[in-house]
Design an enzyme around this catalytic site. Structure first.
Site, PDB file in Angstrom:
ATOM      1  CE  LYS A  31      -3.864  -2.289   0.100  1.00 51.00           C
ATOM      2  NZ  LYS A  31      -3.286  -3.547  -0.364  1.00 51.00           N
ATOM      3  CG  ASP A  32      -0.416   4.167  -2.704  1.00 50.50           C
ATOM      4  OD1 ASP A  32      -1.363   3.366  -2.730  1.00 50.50           O
ATOM      5  OD2 ASP A  32       0.150   4.595  -3.723  1.00 50.50           O
ATOM      6  CG  HIS A  33       5.356   6.775   2.412  1.00 55.65           C
ATOM      7  ND1 HIS A  33       5.212   8.141   2.502  1.00 55.65           N
ATOM      8  CD2 HIS A  33       6.151   6.415   3.446  1.00 55.65           C
ATOM      9  CE1 HIS A  33       5.883   8.587   3.546  1.00 55.65           C
ATOM     10  NE2 HIS A  33       6.475   7.565   4.135  1.00 55.65           N
TER      11      HIS A  33
END
Length: 331
Positions: free
Chosen positions: A67-69
């Site tokens: 998942k995105d930062h």
């Protein structure tokens, strides 16, 4: 190309992602499953944190997807706890600035990659594309006809660095010891897929299909070869029930024939260094949908911007949706 520019991900809460699973922990077993909410934290950082706090090796921690930062994301993580009870101070061990523990439970098995059903997105967008009205018009087109299923720029590294390294490695001959996690091999395969999708879009067949295509059933891993583009297949394509697929290049028969195979072979010949390097790695050929359907889509105005709500089947990139709506350097 969209006519106007736009903005997104201006703060973490403007890019929300929630993993959607088809099941929940059974309540008993050697693995402790944690449902985590993280802000400004990558999945790799989450794994390192849990490894330290729960005293397990990173290899004993499982996730279904990365998942995105720069986002507010929710995902499940499994931690091998063989012979150990769930810590009574679990909340204190897990939670930190930017990380909340939403729920937990025991399960017999480690969480494996790609077992989630979909990802649910809530994205706040603004800019000229919103104020000029082009975004809403283009959004309705995507809802009705689907989205080109491009691999997002994050697959290719900062300014395409992974792809540049992959091209050099494939030219020398791919070796596992030089690409232990397979990131460069993945970048090369993703690039060839995007090139096939580009060619299909230019041809006008990315959504309508070609003779010899392999089709993917919406929202599932089920695939089948279509012998002919008859009225039934065309109706299912129009209804977004099935999608044409493109190649995740590998050694061996990819399952397509006719016009579809000719187009893919032409792309492979044009990028022969990558294609031959992938084949020499021994990677097995796979298929990926060329088109994504937006599941449960909705749009709502909020001040000077818009909230976009939708789910994508696993493997889909939200950036593939945004690139169809507005121009942005990161898209």
């Amino acid at each position: 190309m969209p006519p106007h520019t736009g903005r997104f991900r201006e703060f973490p809460e403007a890019f929300r992602v929630e993993e959607q699973m088809a099941f929940t922990p059974e309540g008993d077993g050697e693995h402790l499953w944690l449902h985590c909410e993280k802000r400004n934290m990558s999945t790799a950082q989450l794994i390192r944190h849990l490894s330290h706090q729960l005293e397990v090796a990173p290899r004993d921690i499982g996730v279904s997807g990365l998942k995105d930062h720069t986002a507010l994301t929710r995902q499940w993580v499994s931690v091998a706890m063989t012979g150990r009870v769930t810590p009574v101070d679990l909340l204190a061990l897990v939670e930190r600035d930017g990380l909340r523990l939403l729920s937990f439970g025991r399960h017999p098995r480690k969480l494996r990659r790609g077992v989630h059903r979909a990802n649910r997105f809530a994205l706040y967008v603004s800019g000229d594309a919103v104020t000029q009205g082009s975004l809403e018009t283009r959004w309705l087109e995507l809802v009705a006809h689907g989205v080109p299923n491009y691999f997002g720029p994050q697959r290719f590294g900062h300014q395409g660095s992974n792809l540049t390294r992959a091209q050099a490695l494939m030219a020398r001959g791919w070796k596992k010891k030089q690409d232990r996690d397979g990131f460069l091999l993945s970048s090369a395969r993703s690039f060839l897929f995007n090139q096939v999708l580009n060619a299909r879009i230019q041809q006008g067949s990315w959504a309508s299909g070609l003779e010899g295509d392999v089709f993917n059933l919406e929202g599932s891993a089920s695939q089948f070869a279509g012998e002919a583009l008859d009225d039934e297949l065309q109706a299912r394509l129009t209804a977004l029930d099935i999608h044409p697929t493109g190649p995740m290049w590998g050694r061996g028969d990819g399952g397509v024939s006719g016009e579809a195979r000719m187009l893919e072979c032409h792309v492979a010949e044009r990028d022969a260094v990558l294609a031959k390097g992938i084949e020499s790695s021994g990677a097995a050929p796979m298929r990926r949908p060329l088109r994504l359907g937006l599941q449960s889509p909705s749009l709502e105005r909020d001040g000077e911007g818009l909230w976009l709500h939708f789910s994508l089947a696993r493997g889909g990139f939200a950036t593939a949706v945004l690139r169809e709506l507005f121009q942005h350097p990161a898209l």
